[in-house]
Design a protein around this motif. Structure first.
Motif, PDB file in Angstrom:
ATOM      1  N   SER A   1       1.089  -1.413  -0.052  1.00 25.83           N
ATOM      2  CA  SER A   1      -0.273  -0.008  -0.673  1.00 25.83           C
ATOM      3  C   SER A   1       0.815   1.184   0.439  1.00 25.83           C
ATOM      4  O   SER A   1       2.333   1.243   0.002  1.00 25.83           O
ATOM      5  N   LYS A   2       0.427   2.148  -0.595  1.00 19.68           N
ATOM      6  CA  LYS A   2       0.780   3.499  -0.644  1.00 19.68           C
ATOM      7  C   LYS A   2       1.650   3.595   1.035  1.00 19.68           C
ATOM      8  O   LYS A   2       2.588   4.246   0.612  1.00 19.68           O
ATOM      9  N   GLU A   3       0.806   4.181   2.330  1.00 17.75           N
ATOM     10  CA  GLU A   3       1.232   4.202   2.931  1.00 17.75           C
ATOM     11  C   GLU A   3       2.920   3.142   4.050  1.00 17.75           C
ATOM     12  O   GLU A   3       3.753   3.437   4.739  1.00 17.75           O
ATOM     13  N   ALA A   4       2.505   1.766   4.080  1.00 17.93           N
ATOM     14  CA  ALA A   4       3.879   0.554   3.644  1.00 17.93           C
ATOM     15  C   ALA A   4       5.088   1.291   3.092  1.00 17.93           C
ATOM     16  O   ALA A   4       5.930   0.990   4.187  1.00 17.93           O
ATOM     17  N   ALA A   5       4.462   1.003   1.861  1.00 14.81           N
ATOM     18  CA  ALA A   5       5.711   1.912   0.992  1.00 14.81           C
ATOM     19  C   ALA A   5       6.123   2.834   1.069  1.00 14.81           C
ATOM     20  O   ALA A   5       8.046   3.415   1.576  1.00 14.81           O
ATOM     21  N   THR A   6       5.456   4.158   1.902  1.00 16.28           N
ATOM     22  CA  THR A   6       6.129   4.844   2.514  1.00 16.28           C
ATOM     23  C   THR A   6       7.473   5.472   3.561  1.00 16.28           C
ATOM     24  O   THR A   6       8.251   5.240   4.096  1.00 16.28           O
ATOM     25  N   LEU A   7       6.587   4.152   4.300  1.00 11.89           N
ATOM     26  CA  LEU A   7       7.369   3.397   5.838  1.00 11.89           C
ATOM     27  C   LEU A   7       8.489   3.082   5.602  1.00 11.89           C
ATOM     28  O   LEU A   7       9.657   3.317   6.352  1.00 11.89           O
ATOM     29  N   MET A   8       8.242   1.596   4.655  1.00  9.42           N
ATOM     30  CA  MET A   8       9.492   1.299   3.863  1.00  9.42           C
ATOM     31  C   MET A   8      10.601   2.271   3.925  1.00  9.42           C
ATOM     32  O   MET A   8      11.702   1.872   4.020  1.00  9.42           O
ATOM     33  N   LEU A   9      10.549   3.571   2.888  1.00  8.25           N
ATOM     34  CA  LEU A   9      11.126   4.024   1.612  1.00  8.25           C
ATOM     35  C   LEU A   9      12.315   4.889   3.078  1.00  8.25           C
ATOM     36  O   LEU A   9      12.942   4.958   2.541  1.00  8.25           O
ATOM     37  N   GLY A  10      11.437   5.535   4.187  1.00 10.01           N
ATOM     38  CA  GLY A  10      11.974   6.053   5.124  1.00 10.01           C
ATOM     39  C   GLY A  10      12.324   5.061   6.589  1.00 10.01           C
ATOM     40  O   GLY A  10      14.307   5.225   6.842  1.00 10.01           O
ATOM     41  N   ALA A  11      12.292   3.365   6.494  1.00  9.77           N
ATOM     42  CA  ALA A  11      13.336   3.202   6.660  1.00  9.77           C
ATOM     43  C   ALA A  11      14.532   2.483   5.803  1.00  9.77           C
ATOM     44  O   ALA A  11      15.763   3.077   6.645  1.00  9.77           O
ATOM     45  N   ILE A  12      14.805   2.909   5.183  1.00 11.68           N
ATOM     46  CA  ILE A  12      15.815   1.838   4.373  1.00 11.68           C
ATOM     47  C   ILE A  12      16.649   3.022   4.046  1.00 11.68           C
ATOM     48  O   ILE A  12      18.047   3.361   4.141  1.00 11.68           O
ATOM     49  N   LEU A  13      15.929   4.622   3.286  1.00 14.55           N
ATOM     50  CA  LEU A  13      16.680   5.888   3.783  1.00 14.55           C
ATOM     51  C   LEU A  13      17.237   6.433   5.035  1.00 14.55           C
ATOM     52  O   LEU A  13      18.507   6.210   5.313  1.00 14.55           O
ATOM     53  N   SER A  14      17.081   5.464   5.638  1.00 18.51           N
ATOM     54  CA  SER A  14      17.453   5.781   7.355  1.00 18.51           C
ATOM     55  C   SER A  14      18.550   4.961   7.810  1.00 18.51           C
ATOM     56  O   SER A  14      19.541   5.196   8.083  1.00 18.51           O
ATOM     57  N   ALA A  62      13.990   0.974  -3.069  1.00 18.88           N
ATOM     58  CA  ALA A  62      13.378   2.455  -2.313  1.00 18.88           C
ATOM     59  C   ALA A  62      12.990   2.806  -3.640  1.00 18.88           C
ATOM     60  O   ALA A  62      12.204   3.623  -3.355  1.00 18.88           O
ATOM     61  N   GLU A  63      13.574   2.684  -4.808  1.00 17.77           N
ATOM     62  CA  GLU A  63      13.390   3.643  -6.286  1.00 17.77           C
ATOM     63  C   GLU A  63      11.466   3.312  -6.177  1.00 17.77           C
ATOM     64  O   GLU A  63      11.178   3.526  -6.453  1.00 17.77           O
ATOM     65  N   ALA A  64      11.527   1.727  -6.455  1.00 23.53           N
ATOM     66  CA  ALA A  64      10.990   1.148  -6.644  1.00 23.53           C
ATOM     67  C   ALA A  64       9.418   1.092  -5.326  1.00 23.53           C
ATOM     68  O   ALA A  64       8.349   2.292  -5.788  1.00 23.53           O
ATOM     69  N   LEU A  65       9.485   1.686  -4.156  1.00 17.87           N
ATOM     70  CA  LEU A  65       8.870   1.892  -3.208  1.00 17.87           C
ATOM     71  C   LEU A  65       8.940   3.595  -2.928  1.00 17.87           C
ATOM     72  O   LEU A  65       7.754   3.976  -2.869  1.00 17.87           O
ATOM     73  N   ALA A  66       9.511   4.366  -3.668  1.00 16.96           N
ATOM     74  CA  ALA A  66       9.234   5.634  -3.604  1.00 16.96           C
ATOM     75  C   ALA A  66       7.986   6.111  -5.258  1.00 16.96           C
ATOM     76  O   ALA A  66       7.244   6.838  -4.467  1.00 16.96           O
ATOM     77  N   LEU A  67       7.931   5.161  -5.694  1.00 16.16           N
ATOM     78  CA  LEU A  67       7.021   5.231  -6.902  1.00 16.16           C
ATOM     79  C   LEU A  67       5.958   4.997  -6.004  1.00 16.16           C
ATOM     80  O   LEU A  67       4.962   5.644  -6.120  1.00 16.16           O
ATOM     81  N   LEU A  68       6.002   3.995  -5.412  1.00 14.36           N
ATOM     82  CA  LEU A  68       4.272   3.948  -4.945  1.00 14.36           C
ATOM     83  C   LEU A  68       3.641   4.777  -3.635  1.00 14.36           C
ATOM     84  O   LEU A  68       3.194   4.627  -3.386  1.00 14.36           O
ATOM     85  N   ALA A  69       4.619   5.474  -3.163  1.00 16.55           N
ATOM     86  CA  ALA A  69       5.044   6.504  -1.761  1.00 16.55           C
ATOM     87  C   ALA A  69       4.543   7.673  -2.972  1.00 16.55           C
ATOM     88  O   ALA A  69       3.400   8.148  -1.907  1.00 16.55           O
ATOM     89  N   GLY A  70       4.421   7.520  -4.182  1.00 17.03           N
ATOM     90  CA  GLY A  70       4.469   8.750  -4.870  1.00 17.03           C
ATOM     91  C   GLY A  70       5.461   9.795  -4.659  1.00 17.03           C
ATOM     92  O   GLY A  70       4.868  11.151  -3.991  1.00 17.03           O
ATOM     93  N   VAL A  71       6.209   9.484  -4.079  1.00 21.41           N
ATOM     94  CA  VAL A  71       7.551   9.861  -3.237  1.00 21.41           C
ATOM     95  C   VAL A  71       8.272  10.601  -4.297  1.00 21.41           C
ATOM     96  O   VAL A  71       9.110   9.748  -5.422  1.00 21.41           O
ATOM     97  N   GLU A  72       8.421  12.203  -5.208  1.00 20.72           N
ATOM     98  CA  GLU A  72       8.914  12.531  -6.997  1.00 20.72           C
ATOM     99  C   GLU A  72      10.905  12.646  -6.293  1.00 20.72           C
ATOM    100  O   GLU A  72      11.103  12.217  -6.888  1.00 20.72           O
TER     101      GLU A  72
END
Lengths: 250, 250
Positions: B74-87, B105-115
């Motif tokens: 989900s978008k929420e899960a993708a956002t959290l996972m992206l944040g964890a990888i970057l941290s 991270a790049e795949a999750l950023a797409l799902l999270a809508g993080v440009e």
């Protein structure tokens, strides 16, 4: 089998216990583990790769590694992996068997050019059962795993046979080999499981400091060195967990 | 955080050591482990599932589990996972970072809508660095891991900061909290790593039975309770392995 691995980069396949590794394994660089047993006592100093799954055969996991890497196994590799899955799952009958094993076996059969999986398995079991010319001291070591529970060593071998009768006819010879094996290694228990893959029952031959306790722990009846183990086919699921619970009094 | 898990089916995420698990973890049914650290001392009585990879973040592995199961986060899960990888990878700069982390991270950023991954990471680090209102006794516990080496317990916390100065300005307060933490738990070493994610260096604050030895083992210079650790950003790769080699004299 390699017995010296100090200083080398290694992957461990089918176990995660120091007791099952080469003696100098603590001096090797363990880069990865592929296994389908309970998690053992191996630890590492560096991050590594572990592919451990509760499936019927390590080769089912190896096949999923091929898939994850987008690599197609060669015909030879596929044939060997199919044989391993059919052997480990006793042709999809072991309690460790999962649908994932069947999927892997069917995909591998296609790659191996094996049209009749059942016939291929039977042929393999017949070849494995032909142990008339194998000396007793080799038979008691076959597929042996040595587990340590609370300081006691349990050496458990397993033969998968289309019939246990020809082996039981050599009972005297096997008992002598078992006694020698136990004494030479100071095992608490030396046990050989004769698993009838036709009836899906096992007969255990045992030499142990506590043979009666081992037999009752496994739900079997003992007569001399012979334990009747109806319904037992999996060492991993039906033999080790009860022994672990009974003897691990830490 | 759950602290009682006896009798429950659990997955352990981000560790494989009893010392980091809830106290009653030996009574839980450990069904699986997801981790990217060295293999710890946890053992199980039953087969389980382990997804352990030498990558920069456990969420990189969790994303590969989504892929293997053909499920889109989900978008929420993708956002959290992206944040964890970057941290965890300090924005792809930690020595634990691998190309697999960037792909995830790049795949999750797409799902999270993080440009703009970079801007997203900076915003997160700024929020994490804002610790002015956090009491010292909480700071010395942040992201704490307790490792046992040869019977000695090393409690190592880590703060990732855009600047270490505001925290170092509270040195007296932090020293008092570290001494109290060490004494209350009978640790051999209580260490807090203040990691400057802009310069990619760390400053350690230490209270230890052997502070000078810990400092020299980590290649740092010590002054009072402060250790200068140039180039150190990864506890897992740059702190734990040398401590393990120095103190594990078994």
């Amino acid at each position: 089998m390699r017995t010296e691995i100090a200083g080398e980069d290694v992957w461990l396949i089918d176990y995660s216990d120091w007791g099952q590794a080469p003696k100098d394994a603590k001096k090797a660089n363990i880069r990865g583990i592929v296994d389908h047993h309970k998690l053992g006592d191996i630890t590492t100093a560096e991050p590594l790769e572990c592919w451990i799954r509760p499936v019927g055969c390590s080769c089912t996991i190896v096949y999923s590694m091929y898939q994850a890497a987008n690599i197609t196994p060669s015909k030879e590799a596929a044939t060997l992996m199919l044989g391993a899955i059919l052997s480990d799952t006793v042709k999809f009958n072991s309690p460790t068997f999962t649908p994932v094993d069947r999927e892997a076996a069917e995909a591998l059969a296609l790659l191996a050019g094996v049209e009749d999986i059942d016939a291929f398995a039977d042929e393999q079991f017949a070849a494995k059962s032909d142990v008339a010319s194998v000396p007793a001291d080799e038979l008691v070591l076959r597929d042996q795993k040595v587990y340590e529970i609370n300081g006691k060593q349990f050496a458990i071998a397993q033969l998968e046979l289309t019939s246990v009768k020809p082996v039981l006819a050599r009972l005297d010879e096997l008992e002598t080999a078992l006694v020698a094996l136990k004494q030479a290694n100071n095992y608490h228990t030396a046990l050989v499981l004769l698993t009838d893959i036709t009836t899906l029952n096992s007969t255990g031959l045992i030499c142990s400091d506590e043979a009666a306790l081992v037999a009752s722990t496994l739900g079997g009846t003992i007569e001399g060195s012979v334990i009747d183990l109806p319904g037992v086919v999996s060492r991993k699921k039906q033999v080790m967990p009860p022994l672990q619970r009974e003897f691990d009094v830490a």
